[in-house]
Design an enzyme around this catalytic site. Structure first.
Site: not given
Ligand code: GLN
Length: 477
Positions: A81, A156, A180
């Site tokens: 990420k 996210s 997330s």
């Protein structure tokens, strides 16, 4: 619908590389080709590290040829990420304000992956600074759900979930502040784990809400996620909230079975879920009982306040953490006549609307006249939620609920921020308590979109969490 996971999993890939069944170079080049084929549609990545990955693959193959074991993740392609720092690789947090910022150091988890033989192939898209539930808040455009391109992948960590679900990589790292990792895992039909707060180092993770943030893996199966936790976990003196506790025996825990395990269904989180999600979830419960688990319902009314408390605490911490993006120390600088106007212009241009909303919410909640009414009250609710969990774990080994109240929704369909915030209703309680929780795919809802079951456990209860998650995975087959 695309088939999930055309790519081999973590352990399967490592075994193939270690036994010389295949070379790491061919795995990595096949992985990069799959990204080239699918990325235009899905947009899971902010950056693909083509050359670095190929170079690294050659190093792994050389170790193997010399008879040296590269480690448990030998040759496994992994995506990261884009809010986790890799030395000399840009970290954007999908925000314009970090444009051209290149961290001079590796996050602790990156060092651990490398030491275990992994190959990092790219940085994945996210909601700006990890604020969102759909990956639509990225300054670099949304990611799409590989199961159906008209739908969001969740957020996210939407890019990380899509990179596994789309078959680009065997595993990815995400971060989970309010759900997330778990919510996008659920929406994309993959496994996602938020470990106990403090068990995985946050050093090198760009801070959103420091008392809640935690790094964890997304994988195509439960056993792989267990191995990934073992690799990235452990005490780190560079993170002051890191706890002295190694993961161990998680992969073995997946094989134990669930005879006699006490499983509590959190009724309050089931009640807020849609009919199709409830149907898949109830089918899972029936099967768990049939396998000998002791399943019972529990009501935890305190959890209904968790969402509101989170949306005070997380923005409050974010407003403080994001004060450092001042046009001086990181990335973007927009010129002005004096320092004040430079900072104003930089922050106005660099932050997107959701991030600005959070900074304003947080600053307001912390302002002197309102501090006790908002922030103080939210902290009291946080204690209430923790106590409710502690009581529940006197009667149950784990708690389960749907991970997300609905299956994936269409891109552009949730324009009201409050409606978006509701996506986290089932995941936020475990963040407030600091407890581990994970999502396992179980069945399908509307339009054949995946449903995820959330398994929650008390602090440091990862072993029993994986034990139950693996049983759910077996039942889903
Ligand atoms: N969707 C939640 C938020 O926007 C959670 C985000 C996260 O876990 N990083 O705050």
């Amino acid at each position: 619908m695309r088939s999930h996971f055309p790519r081999a999993g973590v352990r399967e890939t490592a075994t193939a590389v270690k036994t010389g069944f295949t070379s790491c170079a061919s795995i990595v080049s096949e992985c990069l080709e799959s990204i080239t084929r699918g990325e235009d549609d899905i947009h899971a990545f902010n950056m693909v590290l083509d050359n670095q990955a190929r170079q690294r693959a050659l190093e792994i193959d050389e170790l193997i040829s010399k008879g040296i074991d590269p480690g448990p993740l030998a040759g496994v392609p992994i995506a990261i990420k884009d809010n986790i720092c890799i030395r000399s690789v840009p970290t954007t947090c999908s925000s314009k304000i970090l444009e051209r910022w290149v961290p001079p150091y590796d996050a602790t988890v990156i060092g651990k992956l490398i030491d275990s033989g992994a190959v990092i192939v790219g940085k994945t898209n996210l909601d700006e600074f990890a604020m969102g539930s759909s990956t639509e808040n990225s300054a670099y455009g949304p990611t799409r759900n590989p199961c159906n391109l008209e739908f969001v992948p969740g957020g996210s960590s939407g890019g990380s979930a899509a990179s596994v679900s789309g078959g680009f990589v065997s595993a990815a790292l995400g971060s989970d502040t309010g759900g997330s990792i778990r919510q996008p895992a659920s929406l994309c039909g993959v496994v996602g784990v938020k470990p106990t707060y403090g068990r995985v180092s946050r050093y090198g993770l760009v801070a959103f809400a420091s008392s809640l943030d935690q790094i964890g893996p997304l994988c195509s199966n439960v056993g792989d996620a267990a191995l990934m936790c073992e690799v990235i976990g452990g005490h780190d003196p560079r993170d002051s909230t890191s706890i002295v506790s190694e993961f161990g025996g998680l992969v073995e825990a997946c094989e134990i079975g669930i005879e006699g395990v006490r499983i509590g269904i959190v009724k309050d989180l089931l009640d807020v879920s849609s009919e199709d999600v409830k149907k898949a979830f109830n089918d899972c419960i029936e099967n768990l009982s049939a396998k000998g688990a002791k399943v019972d319902e529990i009501s935890m009314p305190e959890l209904s306040y968790a969402l509101a408390a989170y949306y005070i605490i997380a923005p409050a911490e974010a407003s403080s953490n994001l004060a450092r993006y001042d046009g001086v120390r990181y990335g973007l600088r927009v010129g002005g006549d004096d320092v004040q106007s430079m900072m104003k212009a930089t922050r106005s241009t660099g932050f997107g609307p959701e991030v600005k909303r959070r900074i304003m919410l947080g600053t307001y909640a912390l302002s002197s006249g309102y501090y006790d009414a908002y922030y103080g009250q939210a902290q009291r609710v946080r204690s209430l939620v923790s106590r409710a969990f502690n009581r529940a774990y006197e009667s149950f080994d784990v708690l389960i609920s749907p991970t997300s109240p609905t299956v994936a929704f269409k891109l552009g369909s949730k324009m009201d921020p409050l409606e978006m915030y509701n996506s986290d209703i089932c995941t936020i309680p475990s963040n407030l308590a600091g407890h581990p929780a994970m999502s396992v795919p179980y069945g399908y809802g509307e339009l054949g979109l995946p449903v995820g079951v959330q398994v929650m456990a008390p602090a440091l209860g990862e072993e029993v969490m994986f034990q139950v998650a693996a049983a759910i995975e077996r039942l889903a087959k």
